[in-house]
Scaffold this motif. Sequence first.
Motif, PDB file in Angstrom:
ATOM      1  N   GLY A  48      35.527  67.857 -18.360  1.00  0.00           N
ATOM      2  CA  GLY A  48      36.239  68.030 -17.096  1.00  0.00           C
ATOM      3  C   GLY A  48      36.621  66.700 -16.471  1.00  0.00           C
ATOM      4  O   GLY A  48      37.728  66.539 -15.945  1.00  0.00           O
ATOM      5  N   PHE A  49      35.716  65.744 -16.533  1.00  0.00           N
ATOM      6  CA  PHE A  49      35.967  64.409 -15.978  1.00  0.00           C
ATOM      7  C   PHE A  49      37.147  63.755 -16.693  1.00  0.00           C
ATOM      8  O   PHE A  49      38.063  63.224 -16.058  1.00  0.00           O
ATOM      9  CB  PHE A  49      34.704  63.556 -16.140  1.00  0.00           C
ATOM     10  CG  PHE A  49      34.738  62.251 -15.397  1.00  0.00           C
ATOM     11  CD1 PHE A  49      34.117  62.125 -14.168  1.00  0.00           C
ATOM     12  CD2 PHE A  49      35.367  61.142 -15.937  1.00  0.00           C
ATOM     13  CE1 PHE A  49      34.136  60.919 -13.473  1.00  0.00           C
ATOM     14  CE2 PHE A  49      35.395  59.929 -15.262  1.00  0.00           C
ATOM     15  CZ  PHE A  49      34.779  59.820 -14.033  1.00  0.00           C
ATOM     16  N   PHE A  50      37.133  63.810 -18.017  1.00  0.00           N
ATOM     17  CA  PHE A  50      38.213  63.230 -18.824  1.00  0.00           C
ATOM     18  C   PHE A  50      39.549  63.889 -18.489  1.00  0.00           C
ATOM     19  O   PHE A  50      40.568  63.208 -18.336  1.00  0.00           O
ATOM     20  CB  PHE A  50      37.879  63.408 -20.307  1.00  0.00           C
ATOM     21  CG  PHE A  50      38.920  62.854 -21.245  1.00  0.00           C
ATOM     22  CD1 PHE A  50      39.024  61.489 -21.458  1.00  0.00           C
ATOM     23  CD2 PHE A  50      39.779  63.702 -21.915  1.00  0.00           C
ATOM     24  CE1 PHE A  50      39.986  60.974 -22.324  1.00  0.00           C
ATOM     25  CE2 PHE A  50      40.735  63.200 -22.782  1.00  0.00           C
ATOM     26  CZ  PHE A  50      40.838  61.828 -22.990  1.00  0.00           C
ATOM     27  N   ALA A  57      46.193  60.209 -13.860  1.00  0.00           N
ATOM     28  CA  ALA A  57      47.092  59.189 -14.400  1.00  0.00           C
ATOM     29  C   ALA A  57      48.523  59.696 -14.430  1.00  0.00           C
ATOM     30  O   ALA A  57      49.466  58.975 -14.069  1.00  0.00           O
ATOM     31  CB  ALA A  57      46.643  58.788 -15.807  1.00  0.00           C
ATOM     32  N   ALA A  58      48.708  60.952 -14.847  1.00  0.00           N
ATOM     33  CA  ALA A  58      50.048  61.538 -14.907  1.00  0.00           C
ATOM     34  C   ALA A  58      50.653  61.667 -13.504  1.00  0.00           C
ATOM     35  O   ALA A  58      51.833  61.371 -13.288  1.00  0.00           O
ATOM     36  CB  ALA A  58      49.994  62.905 -15.580  1.00  0.00           C
ATOM     37  N   THR A 133      49.880  49.173 -12.426  1.00  0.00           N
ATOM     38  CA  THR A 133      50.809  48.370 -13.235  1.00  0.00           C
ATOM     39  C   THR A 133      50.528  48.486 -14.728  1.00  0.00           C
ATOM     40  O   THR A 133      51.199  47.836 -15.531  1.00  0.00           O
ATOM     41  CB  THR A 133      50.729  46.886 -12.824  1.00  0.00           C
ATOM     42  OG1 THR A 133      49.370  46.430 -12.994  1.00  0.00           O
ATOM     43  CG2 THR A 133      51.146  46.704 -11.377  1.00  0.00           C
ATOM     44  N   MET A 134      49.568  49.296 -15.101  1.00  0.00           N
ATOM     45  CA  MET A 134      49.249  49.475 -16.512  1.00  0.00           C
ATOM     46  C   MET A 134      50.393  50.211 -17.213  1.00  0.00           C
ATOM     47  O   MET A 134      50.968  51.150 -16.660  1.00  0.00           O
ATOM     48  CB  MET A 134      47.953  50.291 -16.660  1.00  0.00           C
ATOM     49  CG  MET A 134      47.535  50.567 -18.092  1.00  0.00           C
ATOM     50  SD  MET A 134      46.057  51.621 -18.172  1.00  0.00           S
ATOM     51  CE  MET A 134      46.741  53.205 -17.653  1.00  0.00           C
ATOM     52  N   ALA A 135      50.730  49.773 -18.412  1.00  0.00           N
ATOM     53  CA  ALA A 135      51.761  50.461 -19.191  1.00  0.00           C
ATOM     54  C   ALA A 135      51.309  51.889 -19.471  1.00  0.00           C
ATOM     55  O   ALA A 135      50.203  52.109 -19.981  1.00  0.00           O
ATOM     56  CB  ALA A 135      52.014  49.720 -20.497  1.00  0.00           C
ATOM     57  N   ARG A 136      52.158  52.873 -19.135  1.00  0.00           N
ATOM     58  CA  ARG A 136      51.758  54.281 -19.246  1.00  0.00           C
ATOM     59  C   ARG A 136      51.982  54.815 -20.658  1.00  0.00           C
ATOM     60  O   ARG A 136      52.609  55.857 -20.859  1.00  0.00           O
ATOM     61  CB  ARG A 136      52.545  55.119 -18.236  1.00  0.00           C
ATOM     62  CG  ARG A 136      52.419  54.643 -16.804  1.00  0.00           C
ATOM     63  CD  ARG A 136      51.039  54.874 -16.244  1.00  0.00           C
ATOM     64  NE  ARG A 136      50.893  54.289 -14.920  1.00  0.00           N
ATOM     65  CZ  ARG A 136      49.889  54.543 -14.103  1.00  0.00           C
ATOM     66  NH1 ARG A 136      48.936  55.367 -14.479  1.00  0.00           N
ATOM     67  NH2 ARG A 136      49.806  53.960 -12.926  1.00  0.00           N
ATOM     68  N   LEU A 141      46.571  55.465 -21.575  1.00  0.00           N
ATOM     69  CA  LEU A 141      46.080  56.538 -20.705  1.00  0.00           C
ATOM     70  C   LEU A 141      44.811  57.162 -21.267  1.00  0.00           C
ATOM     71  O   LEU A 141      43.821  57.354 -20.549  1.00  0.00           O
ATOM     72  CB  LEU A 141      47.164  57.600 -20.517  1.00  0.00           C
ATOM     73  CG  LEU A 141      48.426  57.157 -19.786  1.00  0.00           C
ATOM     74  CD1 LEU A 141      49.422  58.299 -19.697  1.00  0.00           C
ATOM     75  CD2 LEU A 141      48.090  56.633 -18.396  1.00  0.00           C
ATOM     76  N   VAL A 142      44.833  57.466 -22.554  1.00  0.00           N
ATOM     77  CA  VAL A 142      43.655  58.084 -23.176  1.00  0.00           C
ATOM     78  C   VAL A 142      42.497  57.103 -23.208  1.00  0.00           C
ATOM     79  O   VAL A 142      41.348  57.465 -22.912  1.00  0.00           O
ATOM     80  CB  VAL A 142      43.989  58.576 -24.604  1.00  0.00           C
ATOM     81  CG1 VAL A 142      42.731  59.028 -25.328  1.00  0.00           C
ATOM     82  CG2 VAL A 142      44.994  59.724 -24.543  1.00  0.00           C
TER      83      VAL A 142
END
Length: 199
Positions: A48-50, A57-58, A133-136, A141-142
Motif C-alpha cells: 500500500g505504501f509503495f 508521484a503521478a 525536479t527529478m526526471a519523471r 519513479l519506481v
Amino acid sequence: MQIDTLATFTFAFITTFTPGPNTISSHAMGLNYGYRRSLPYFFGIATGFFSIMLLSAALAAALAHLMPKAVSFLAVAGSLYIFYLAYHVFTSSYSFSQTSHKMLGYRNGLLLQLLNPKVIILGLTVYSTFLSTMARTPFNLVASALCFTLMSFSALSTWALFGMALSRLLRTEGARKAVNAVLSLLLVSTAVRMLFTLS
C-alpha cells in the motif's frame, strides 16, 4: 528547486520512523505474535505504501505539467506542513495504547494505507517539493518509491522487534523531550533548506 538529498532523507526518515498508525500497529503485532508471523501484515503495508508513493508521484507530475507555478506553491505549503509536523513532534507525548489482539494480515496492512494520512501527506510533499525536479522516468519513479518503501519497512521492523524498548524510552520524560527536540530541529532545518532552495 534542486533536489536536496539530505533534506529528503531527513523528512522521510522522521515521518516513517516516528509513531503513527503503521509503527504503532506493527509494535502491537510484534509484541502479540512475533516478527515472523507479522510479516504478511508488514508486506501489506509495504504494498500500500509503495502504491501511494507512485500515485503521489503521478499526481505531482500532472500538477507540475498542467500548472507549473503550482510547484512553488506546493513547496511553500510543504514547508509549512513540515513546520507543523516539527511542532507536533516537539509537543508529542506518544500514545502506545493502540494494541491489537486480533491477528492482522496482508489485506489489513494494505487497506490501512488508504486511511493513513501520514503516508498520503509524505508522498505528496516529497514528490511535489523535494523531488519536483527529478526526471519523471518510469525507472526514477519506481526506484524512488521503492527506496521510501524500504525505509518504511525498516521502520515497521524496528518497531516490531524493538518496540518495547522504544516505547519505554519515549515514556521517560527526559528522554522523550530530548528525542522530540532533536527530531523537531531536524524537521525545522529541513523546511528552511527547502525554502532557501526555491528558485
